[in-house]
Design an enzyme around this catalytic site. Structure first.
Site, PDB file in Angstrom:
ATOM      1  CD  GLU A  40       8.948 -34.337 -14.932  1.00 40.27           C
ATOM      2  OE1 GLU A  40       9.667 -35.263 -14.542  1.00 40.27           O
ATOM      3  OE2 GLU A  40       7.741 -34.490 -15.228  1.00 40.27           O
TER       4      GLU A  40
ATOM      5  N   GLY B 163      14.876 -35.967 -10.500  1.00 40.30           N
ATOM      6  CA  GLY B 163      16.205 -35.399 -10.638  1.00 40.30           C
ATOM      7  C   GLY B 163      16.427 -34.308  -9.607  1.00 40.30           C
TER       8      GLY B 163
END
Length: 426
Positions: A199, A127
């Site tokens: 992440e 993302g």
């Protein structure tokens, strides 16, 4: 470990560019001051107008240089992510428009196959964290809700398309790009594949449905290892651990695509599989197998807490386990504990339930300073010295983590299937 850090830094150069960290200095957050009032958020007209203006700006950029490309040949739809300078990271404009592409493919009886790939040396680096970081500062708490509602609705649509799809993970394949492709019946890796859910390094957690798909990997310990360490896998690793279905040398991809487009005239998965098999080969030995005995011992699903994993790593007392301890200690302690628990809970939830859980986690994660600090340390300043708060795993209480997993107010929960939310009035 150093190679992984360098790889993240390289990706960060492409994704973030010149994003400045000087605006972060006034932002503070403490484990003793968890602001639960942020669970309920009502955007003002000013907030919404800022968002609508930003959406219009992004659409203008998309018109000038399309963020994605689609083509139809015979009965095959090819979707190409087209932000090569940014390693094809997915921004909110792509979330909205790719959802339409997947819905169109799902609903078009004339299309029998979808190929998902990236333009350039990456499939997709995840993302767009530059967008998420900058626009959260600029627009406020409305932006994370917009970002994650659009991203997770795209992921849910992609996961539930009941038609043949082929994902080509050639090059960097991480995070958000996996959310739109991991449920494809055919998942191709190459000798160039670098696959990861990194992440926890930036104060987030493995999302885009990772609670569901990681927890369903068959081999014990691999899900915990991927989620907690954020370490990358090769294409051969992906085959070994059931993440990918086929290994194809990158030099053969164009010929494979051409043959698929010319021969697939209906939804015949056996034909598609036989064509891919013609071009696939046996991968080299998976590098992760070298440490597999230690990974199974230290990251087994039998452990009920991250503390048990850390204790087992300490007892193991090898160079490998000591390096892993150091690596985990550098990650966000909050993110590490969230990642461990989400894998446990995801194994017992439906895909839909996992997205509701991850939306709660995402909104809470962007309501504090952890993500902003992670981006600063790993990608902007690159000092690899984040000031996490809480600072250590031992400081993160169960009560603190429980709040992340607790329900949001009913009107703040994941707006599944709502394509119009946060969009300008028609």
């Amino acid at each position: 470990m150093e190679k992984s850090i360098k790889r993240i830094n390289t990706i960060g150069n492409h994704i973030v560019g010149s994003l400045s960290s000087t605006t972060n200095s006034s932002m503070t957050y403490s484990k003793f001051q968890q602001d639960k009032s942020k669970d309920s958020f009502k955007p003002t007209n000013i907030d919404l107008n800022k968002l609508y203006e930003y959406q219009a700006q992004q659409e203008e950029l998309n018109k000038k240089e399309p963020f994605h490309l689609t083509s139809i040949e015979n009965k095959t739809l090819t979707l190409t992510l087209n932000r090569p300078k940014s390693l094809n990271v997915l921004n909110t404009n792509l979330f909205v428009n790719l959802n339409k592409v997947f819905q169109s493919y799902r609903n078009n009886p004339k299309l029998s196959l979808m190929i998902i790939k990236g333009n350039g040396r990456a499939y997709c680096a995840g993302g767009d964290i530059k967008e998420l970081s900058q626009q959260t500062r600029s627009i406020g708490l409305l932006f994370p809700r917009y970002f994650f509602s659009k991203e997770y609705n795209l992921d849910y649509t992609a996961a539930t398309v009941n038609k043949p799809r082929i994902a080509i993970w050639d090059g960097i394949s991480m995070g958000g790009g996996l959310g739109i492709s991991i449920h494809s019946p055919f998942r191709i890796v190459t000798e160039k594949t670098t696959w990861a859910m990194p992440e926890v390094s930036i104060g987030l957690f493995p999302d885009v449905g990772a609670s569901y798909f990681l927890s369903r990997l068959e081999k014990d310990a691999i899900a915990n290892y991927i989620a907690i360490t954020g370490k990358s896998l090769t294409g051969a690793d992906c085959i070994e651990f059931g993440i990918a279905t086929h290994y194809v040398h990158s030099s053969k991809l164009n010929d494979l695509e051409n043959k698929l487009k010319s021969m697939v005239n209906h939804q015949d998965v056996n034909l598609i599989k036989s064509i891919i098999n013609e071009y696939s080969s046996v991968p080299p030995p998976a590098p992760l197998l070298k440490d597999w005995d230690q990974i199974v011992k230290c990251f087994s699903n039998r452990f009920t807490s991250i503390d048990e994993i850390m204790n087992e790593l300490s007892r193991n007392n090898t160079q490998w386990s000591n390096d892993i301890i150091s690596l985990i200690r550098k990650k966000s302690p909050t993110s590490v504990k969230i990642a461990f628990r989400q894998i446990k809970e995801g194994a017992l939830k439906s895909l839909e339930e996992c997205f509701f859980m991850e939306f709660r986690l995402a909104i809470r994660s962007l309501s504090n300073n952890e993500f902003i600090e992670g981006v600063r340390s790993v990608i902007i300043d690159k000092d690899q010295n984040p000031k996490w708060d809480p600072q250590t795993l031992e400081d993160v209480s169960d009560e603190y983590i429980n709040h992340y997993f607790s329900n949001l107010p009913v009107d703040q929960e994941f707006p599944i299937g709502n394509d119009q939310i946060y969009m300008p009035p028609q």
